[in-house]
Design a protein around this motif. Structure first.
Motif, short mmCIF file in Angstrom:
data_model
loop_
_atom_site.label_atom_id
_atom_site.label_comp_id
_atom_site.label_asym_id
_atom_site.label_seq_id
_atom_site.Cartn_x
_atom_site.Cartn_y
_atom_site.Cartn_z
N ASP A 9 0.83 -1.21 0.00
CA ASP A 9 0.00 0.00 0.00
C ASP A 9 0.86 1.26 0.00
O ASP A 9 0.48 2.28 -0.58
CB ASP A 9 -0.97 0.01 1.18
N MET A 10 2.04 1.20 0.61
CA MET A 10 2.96 2.35 0.57
C MET A 10 3.61 2.47 -0.81
O MET A 10 3.85 3.58 -1.29
CB MET A 10 4.03 2.21 1.64
N ARG A 59 2.26 2.00 -3.60
CA ARG A 59 1.35 2.64 -4.55
C ARG A 59 1.60 4.14 -4.65
O ARG A 59 1.25 4.77 -5.64
CB ARG A 59 -0.10 2.40 -4.14
N GLY A 60 2.20 4.72 -3.63
CA GLY A 60 2.52 6.13 -3.66
C GLY A 60 3.75 6.45 -4.49
O GLY A 60 4.08 7.61 -4.70
N PHE A 61 4.44 5.40 -4.97
CA PHE A 61 5.64 5.59 -5.80
C PHE A 61 5.50 4.71 -7.04
O PHE A 61 6.33 3.83 -7.30
CB PHE A 61 6.90 5.21 -5.02
N SER A 62 4.46 4.96 -7.82
CA SER A 62 4.18 4.09 -8.96
C SER A 62 5.29 4.14 -10.01
O SER A 62 5.41 3.23 -10.82
CB SER A 62 2.85 4.49 -9.61
N ARG A 90 7.94 1.54 -8.11
CA ARG A 90 7.58 0.25 -7.54
C ARG A 90 7.85 -0.94 -8.45
O ARG A 90 8.06 -2.04 -7.95
CB ARG A 90 6.12 0.25 -7.08
N ARG A 128 -5.29 -2.77 -7.07
CA ARG A 128 -4.34 -1.69 -7.34
C ARG A 128 -2.90 -2.19 -7.39
O ARG A 128 -2.03 -1.53 -7.96
CB ARG A 128 -4.48 -0.59 -6.28
N LYS A 135 -7.18 9.31 -5.87
CA LYS A 135 -5.80 8.83 -5.84
C LYS A 135 -5.28 8.63 -7.25
O LYS A 135 -5.68 7.69 -7.94
CB LYS A 135 -5.71 7.52 -5.06
N MET A 189 -1.33 9.29 -9.06
CA MET A 189 0.02 9.78 -8.79
C MET A 189 0.66 10.40 -10.03
O MET A 189 1.22 11.48 -9.98
CB MET A 189 0.90 8.64 -8.27
N ASN A 190 0.64 9.72 -11.15
CA ASN A 190 1.29 10.23 -12.34
C ASN A 190 0.69 9.58 -13.58
O ASN A 190 -0.23 8.77 -13.47
CB ASN A 190 2.81 9.99 -12.30
#
Length: 622
Positions: free
Chosen positions: A206-207, A209-212, A215, A608, A619, A621-622
């Motif tokens: 889950d963390m 996902r904030g750095f797609s 990751r 996700r 949500k 991110m990019n």
């Protein structure tokens, strides 16, 4: 243009030579590591490899003094015999100087003279890097001498390197059967460990996902994406093998599909910007432009008076700021007047004639209706692409953008569609077992130890096929669980119901067919009982529904009756009705939720984590 990297020998010259990747002249680690234990001829070959550092270790080399202390005495004696007297005296000078200093002597130096110590050179070392290039789960150990590059640049996790060297057997015994001893470094992409998010070990999914954008460098996500790629390829292979044609359906559509939840509306950016400007201007309605201009004149006079007087500077600065704000307000009021006179549409309503399209459009939630038009011409067709739903529920099985495999067959009925869907599922599961064994072994070890056996059972075992009516009877008899939704005829089966059936009752994939017509979209074929429609869902353990299919209504009078019954705008579906007016045919098809299939294969629980760039409510991110 000539390559900047050295040329690796062509495989045509020697059958045992490793074949480099055609477009970068490097050897993929997958081809190098897959059977290294069975290919002793690899030892001694010179190759170029590239990848990213996963882990590292630096081992300091022994100094010359340490080596002589622990070396062979005979070797030391032989070396001593060759030393000249001058060399002996020179080697003793530092010792003589130290003795003189101890007795107060200067050793030939002035007492007050400051001597700058020479910087100690870094101790030589060897760096062991575990490198992956994303082509496989396995990593290659690369051995780099510190004379080639500073270890501090090479060691951080995530560092990219391109190196050339010789393959050899590892010096230390272990699981590795081959390593690369580098003698040239062609590229280093450095990393700042304090800012690089993957510097920390084992970040939760889950963390991540904030750095797609980072990751996929993790072993887990990389394995899932390789499996996803293989399943995508296998999907096209299945349909190609069974004489289907690939058709790209539109992403922008005018059809607001019933039964697919909320949809995204499409609007051009230019008109949206104009509307926002008008809304901003309307916020200053009620302010008279002439009044503001009079205030500007008064405040300008005040500023001039303050400049001529001996007033303090703070008062002047405050007056200038106030004047600037009033001037800005006057400019906005003037712009409002110009836009109001030049614009033909109101602030609270967009004129559709000014839009990019002449009518309301949406991002498609399903390509099924469009696919039918090609099935009625080409026979068997399929489409593979993204579908969109503006669902704000925070579900682990739903995202705003998900990929679907949709198939449609002319001259086919419900049973044909059910059989094709089950064949596709078995084919894809078998493909993964046979072609993704390394990644699946990793997934079984890290995520779900039952994932491989689950796929094998799906391939070899028969699926359960039950009607909606039978499912209701089964669930009514359940005594060990209280469902949130009461079980009665006509209700839509919830995720809770379906999970219980697949996980607890049948413990394998189950196919449910003949749903009440109230629970399904208007275009499904009504059965002879006039209460149910020819539809099915394929439910699998741990995930739920991954395939939904149906036989669609080919009878013009029946589909018109359903449109009227549901109160839908008939004019939007005239093109769809034309298929029934001209050359109608019985046809059926299904939709495979591709992302949920990857969940089923890997054992992950949140969709996700199997989507390369997940989009969900609030949500992105990019």
């Amino acid at each position: 243009m000539a390559s900047q990297y050295p040329t690796v020998p062509s495989p045509a010259a020697d059958a045992t030579t490793l074949t480099p990747f055609k477009y970068s002249n490097r050897v993929l680690l997958k081809t190098l590591l897959e059977r290294a234990d069975q290919r002793p001829e690899l030892i001694g070959q010179r190759v170029v490899i590239g990848g990213w550092v996963k882990s590292s270790q630096e081992v300091k080399k022994s100094s010359p003094i340490t080596s002589s202390l622990h070396g062979d005495k005979k070797a030391d004696e032989s070396k001593t015999k060759d030393v000249t007297c001058v060399e002996i005296i020179q080697s003793k000078i530092p010792l003589i100087r130290s003795i003189l200093e101890a007795f107060g002597g200067s050793g030939g130096c002035k007492k007050n003279e400051s001597v700058t110590p020479k910087p100690t050179p870094p101790q030589p070392s060897t760096v062991y890097l575990m490198v992956t290039d994303g082509s496989s789960v396995a990593s290659l150990q690369v051995v780099v001498d510190s004379s080639l590059a500073p270890p501090s640049k090479l060691r951080p996790t995530g560092t990219c390197i391109l190196v050339e060297g010789f393959l050899k057997k590892p010096s230390a015994k272990g699981k590795r059967v081959i390593e690369l001893e580098a003698d040239r470094i062609l590229h280093i992409g450095t990393v700042d460990p304090d800012k690089y998010p993957l510097s920390k070990k084992r970040l939760p999914l889950d963390m991540l996902r904030g750095f797609s954008h980072f990751r996929p460098r993790t072993t887990t996500v990389a394995s899932v994406m390789r499996i996803r790629s293989a399943v995508s390829f296998a999907t096209h292979s299945f349909f190609e093998h069974h004489a289907f044609f690939d058709v790209q359906v539109p992403i922008i559509t005018t059809s607001n599909y019933e039964g697919f939840g909320k949809m995204f509306s499409v609007i051009s950016l230019e008109q949206k910007a104009d509307k926002e400007k008008l809304n901003t201007i309307d916020e200053i309605e009620g302010i008279n432009l002439e009044t503001v201009k009079a205030a500007v004149r008064e405040k300008s006079n005040l500023v001039e008076n303050l400049k001529r007087s001996d007033s303090n500077r703070e008062a002047l600065v405050a007056a200038v700021q106030d004047l600037n704000k009033t001037n800005e307000l006057a400019s906005q009021l003037e712009a409002r007047g110009k836009m109001k006179s030049a614009s033909s549409f109101k602030a609270d309503k967009i004129d559709s004639s000014e839009e990019f399209f002449s009518c309301q459009t949406y991002l498609t939630a399903s390509g099924g209706l469009h696919l039918e038009t090609y099935a009625c011409a080409l026979g068997n067709v399929y489409s593979f692409g993204p579908r969109f739903q503006a669902d704000k529920t925070d579900s682990s099985k739903q995202a705003a953008e998900m990929w679907m495999v949709e198939a449609e067959m002319a001259f086919a009925q419900l049973e044909d569609s059910m059989r094709c869907a089950m064949d596709l599922l078995k084919y894809l599961c078998k493909w993964v077992c046979e072609n993704c064994s390394e990644d699946m072994n990793f997934v079984a070890k890290r995520i779900d130890n039952a994932c491989v056996s689950r796929l094998q059972q799906t391939v070899s075992g028969p699926s359960e096929i039950v009607s909606y009516r039978d499912v209701i009877d089964i669930l009514r008899k359940v005594t060990d669980k209280n469902f949130e939704t009461n079980i009665q005829w006509g209700v839509s089966l919830t995720t809770e119901h379906l999970s219980y059936l697949a996980d607890n009752v049948f413990k394998k994939p189950v196919m449910i067919y003949n749903y009440p017509k109230e629970a399904k979209p208007f275009f499904l074929r009504v059965n002879d009982d006039m209460r149910t429609v020819a539809a099915f869902d394929l439910v699998v353990p741990k995930v739920g529904v991954i395939v939904s299919g149906s036989q669609n209504e080919e009878r013009l009078d029946m589909i018109i009756s359903r449109i009227k019954e549901l109160g839908l705008p008939r004019e939007k579906y005239e093109w769809y009705l034309d298929l029934r007016r001209h050359g109608t045919v019985k046809h059926s098809g299904f939709t495979l939720r591709f992302d949920l299939l990857i969940l089923f294969i890997t054992g992950l629980t949140n969709v996700r984590d199997v989507i390369p760039f997940p989009r969900s409510h609030g949500k992105i991110m990019n």
